[in-house]
Motif scaffolding. Structure first.
Motif, short mmCIF file in Angstrom:
data_model
loop_
_atom_site.label_atom_id
_atom_site.label_comp_id
_atom_site.label_asym_id
_atom_site.label_seq_id
_atom_site.Cartn_x
_atom_site.Cartn_y
_atom_site.Cartn_z
N THR A 324 -1.15 7.10 9.78
CA THR A 324 0.01 7.91 9.41
C THR A 324 1.32 7.13 9.42
N THR A 325 1.27 5.85 9.79
CA THR A 325 2.47 5.02 9.79
C THR A 325 2.16 3.69 9.12
N ALA A 326 3.21 2.99 8.72
CA ALA A 326 3.03 1.67 8.11
C ALA A 326 2.37 0.72 9.09
N ALA A 327 2.73 0.82 10.36
CA ALA A 327 2.15 -0.05 11.38
C ALA A 327 0.65 0.21 11.53
N ALA A 328 0.27 1.48 11.50
CA ALA A 328 -1.15 1.83 11.62
C ALA A 328 -1.92 1.32 10.41
N LEU A 329 -1.31 1.37 9.24
CA LEU A 329 -1.95 0.88 8.02
C LEU A 329 -2.22 -0.61 8.13
N THR A 330 -1.23 -1.35 8.62
CA THR A 330 -1.38 -2.80 8.79
C THR A 330 -2.41 -3.13 9.86
N ALA A 331 -2.39 -2.38 10.95
CA ALA A 331 -3.33 -2.62 12.05
C ALA A 331 -4.77 -2.40 11.60
N ALA A 332 -4.98 -1.53 10.62
CA ALA A 332 -6.33 -1.25 10.11
C ALA A 332 -6.77 -2.27 9.06
N GLY A 333 -5.93 -3.26 8.78
CA GLY A 333 -6.33 -4.33 7.87
C GLY A 333 -5.84 -4.16 6.44
N TRP A 334 -5.07 -3.11 6.17
CA TRP A 334 -4.53 -2.92 4.83
C TRP A 334 -3.27 -3.74 4.64
N THR A 335 -3.09 -4.28 3.44
CA THR A 335 -1.90 -5.06 3.11
C THR A 335 -1.07 -4.28 2.10
N SER A 336 0.16 -3.92 2.48
CA SER A 336 1.08 -3.23 1.60
C SER A 336 2.26 -4.16 1.35
N VAL A 337 2.45 -4.56 0.09
CA VAL A 337 3.45 -5.58 -0.20
C VAL A 337 4.19 -5.27 -1.49
N ASN A 340 8.10 -8.25 -5.61
CA ASN A 340 9.42 -8.72 -6.01
C ASN A 340 10.41 -8.77 -4.85
N GLY A 341 9.91 -8.56 -3.65
CA GLY A 341 10.77 -8.64 -2.48
C GLY A 341 11.57 -7.39 -2.20
N GLY A 342 11.28 -6.30 -2.91
CA GLY A 342 11.97 -5.04 -2.68
C GLY A 342 11.43 -4.30 -1.48
N THR A 343 11.92 -3.10 -1.29
CA THR A 343 11.55 -2.34 -0.09
C THR A 343 10.57 -1.20 -0.37
N THR A 344 10.33 -0.89 -1.65
CA THR A 344 9.44 0.22 -1.99
C THR A 344 7.99 -0.22 -1.89
N LEU A 345 7.21 0.50 -1.09
CA LEU A 345 5.81 0.14 -0.82
C LEU A 345 4.91 1.36 -0.94
N PHE A 346 3.60 1.10 -1.03
CA PHE A 346 2.63 2.16 -0.77
C PHE A 346 2.83 2.56 0.69
N ALA A 347 3.02 3.83 0.95
CA ALA A 347 3.29 4.27 2.32
C ALA A 347 2.47 5.50 2.66
#
Length: 479
Positions: A324-337, A340-347
């Motif tokens: 349910t959070t970006a941190a949890a997504l990363t901890a589960a091995g998913w890469t959201s990037v 172009n260096g902007g701030t809009t991501l899959f969230a």
């Protein structure tokens, strides 16, 4: 029966006699349809119309500028018509550009009049008397064109002032403002790549040298689907760059029920904005402007595995309920990037008790927006007959933005990995509100081995395609 034939013959003779009696010299007069060149010397330009509005905005913040009457020295511009309403794809408007070839500016002229193609056909040179008319600019948001930080561009519209807005020139006033020249030219479309389009190309005739319909649109009509309301939107795919633009077709067009062409070739259309002026569209005068006669399409290669798939062994099963959070997504091995260096991501987000990941370019301030969501490593060595499935949902759909890929060499950097496109069914529509989640269908990945990564790539732009995409229930199974 014989009597009826005699009466019929006598009636024919009487009608013929009456017709010939009405013509004194035994011949009919042919109406004079010659267009006489008006005695008009242009003293302004379409580009100057745009500049006048820009000056008005800089001085007063107004997004409408009116040209005042000057009986002693009226202001005239000349231009060439590049649109036609003959097929019903334009309505109460003509699109005019300033030159036959390599135009520098174009404008939309709105008129309370139909059947304009009979008088102002494509290529017809016209003169426009600006006195008493007004010009406005619409970019779908506000007059941000003075300093467009996100690449949003709009279109200039010329018409009659109604309150504080520009509306159609009344039908009774058209003859006082639009004058036909005797010249009808062969318009040379501007050959261009989508990446090179600028604001100067809006309201002009452009041509893509090599294009085709997006593969997922090949079974559709131009604008005759049940989901098409007012306009149908299909996607033109540019072969050289793989960029896209939306083809807008009115549901009142005579060719709305025609199936879109299957091949590739040149694409000629008027570059414009959608009704709300939020994103770029291409509008064809006739279906023959899509000269897609080459059967050799330029579709990108896709993963093609053969054999039976589907089993009970679960290799990956992600419903995002616990992420349910970006941190949890990363901890589960998913890469959201954001590439172009902007701030809009899959969230991660949720609605009505269901969790999923979501992305949209709407009001992101990013143009373009390229966002990636990459799965954790999926090892295929212990199974056979592997199948990939997932679900997608769309909201406020104004174009295709999502594509799905798979890689065997992703190590954390999406720009260095080798990606192969996956041919999946993706959600579409509606243009307002949200759809419901739909399945990708069964995707055979059984010919791959080792560690693979599945990636969802979003290509959009604030001021362009801003469709909201949601992804859920990503699953890989095998035997």
């Amino acid at each position: 029966m014989k009597t009826n034939k005699i009466y019929g013959f006598l009636s024919f003779l009487m009608i013929a006699f009456a017709i010939t009696s009405c013509v004194d010299d035994g011949s009919f007069t042919v109406p004079n349809v010659t267009v006489e060149e008006p005695n008009i010397t242009p003293n302004s330009t379409i580009l100057a119309i745009q500049t006048a509005l820009q000056q008005e905005y800089n001085s007063n913040g107004d997004v409408v500028y009116s040209f005042y009457d000057n009986p002693d020295n009226p202001t005239y511009v000349e231009g060439y018509v590049v649109s036609t309403d003959a097929t019903g794809n334009f309505y109460k408007k003509i699109i005019v550009q300033d030159k036959i070839e390599n135009p520098t500016a174009g404008i939309e002229v709105v008129l309370n009049k139909t059947s304009l193609g009979e008088t102002y056909e494509v290529g017809r040179k016209i003169y426009i008397k600006l006195d008493g008319l007004s010009v406005s600019y619409d970019d779908g948001e506000s007059a941000s064109w003075i300093n467009p930080t996100n690449g949003i561009v709009g279109k200039y519209v010329l018409g009659a002032l109604d309150g504080d807005q520009v509306d159609d020139i009344p039908s009774t006033s058209v003859k006082d403002h639009i004058f036909r020249s005797a010249t009808v030219a062969d318009i040379v479309p501007t050959s261009i790549n989508l990446a090179d389009i600028t604001e100067a190309h809006i309201n002009t005739l452009i041509q893509l040298p090599s294009a085709q319909m997006l593969k997922s649109d090949l079974t559709k009509t131009f604008a005759g689907e049940a989901s098409d309301e007012y306009d149908g939107f299909r996607t033109i795919f540019e072969c050289e760059t793989e960029k896209t633009i939306l083809l807008q077709t009115s549901t009142f067009a005579s060719f709305k029920s025609n199936l879109v062409p299957q091949g590739r070739g040149t694409f000629t259309a008027v570059l414009s904005k959608d009704y709300a002026s939020e994103f770029l569209v291409a509008i064809a005068n006739t279906p023959s402007d899509l000269a897609f006669t080459d059967a050799d399409r330029c579709d990108p290669p896709v993963l093609e595995c053969t054999g039976s798939v589907g089993g009970s062994v679960v290799v990956l099963d992600e419903d995002f309920e616990s992420l349910t959070t970006a941190a949890a997504l990363t901890a589960a091995g998913w890469t959201s990037v954001n590439a172009n260096g902007g701030t809009t991501l899959f969230a991660p987000t949720n609605f009505s008790g269901n969790s999923y990941v979501q992305v949209s370019a709407y009001r992101s301030g990013e143009s373009p927006l390229e966002a990636w969501l990459v799965s954790p490593a999926i090892n295929l060595d212990a199974t056979t007959g592997e199948e990939l499935t997932f679900e997608t949902n769309t909201g406020y759909d104004n174009g295709k933005a999502l594509s799905v890929y798979i890689s065997s060499d992703f190590t954390g950097d999406v720009s260095t990995a080798t990606w192969l496109k996956v041919d999946a069914a993706l959600s579409e529509g509606p243009s307002s509100g949200y759809n419901s989640f739909s399945s990708s269908g069964s995707i055979n990945i059984s010919c791959l081995s080792g560690d693979v990564h599945v990636a969802f790539k979003y290509d959009g732009a604030d001021g362009g395609v801003t469709t909201t995409f949601q992804v859920d229930n990503v699953k890989v199974t095998g035997n």
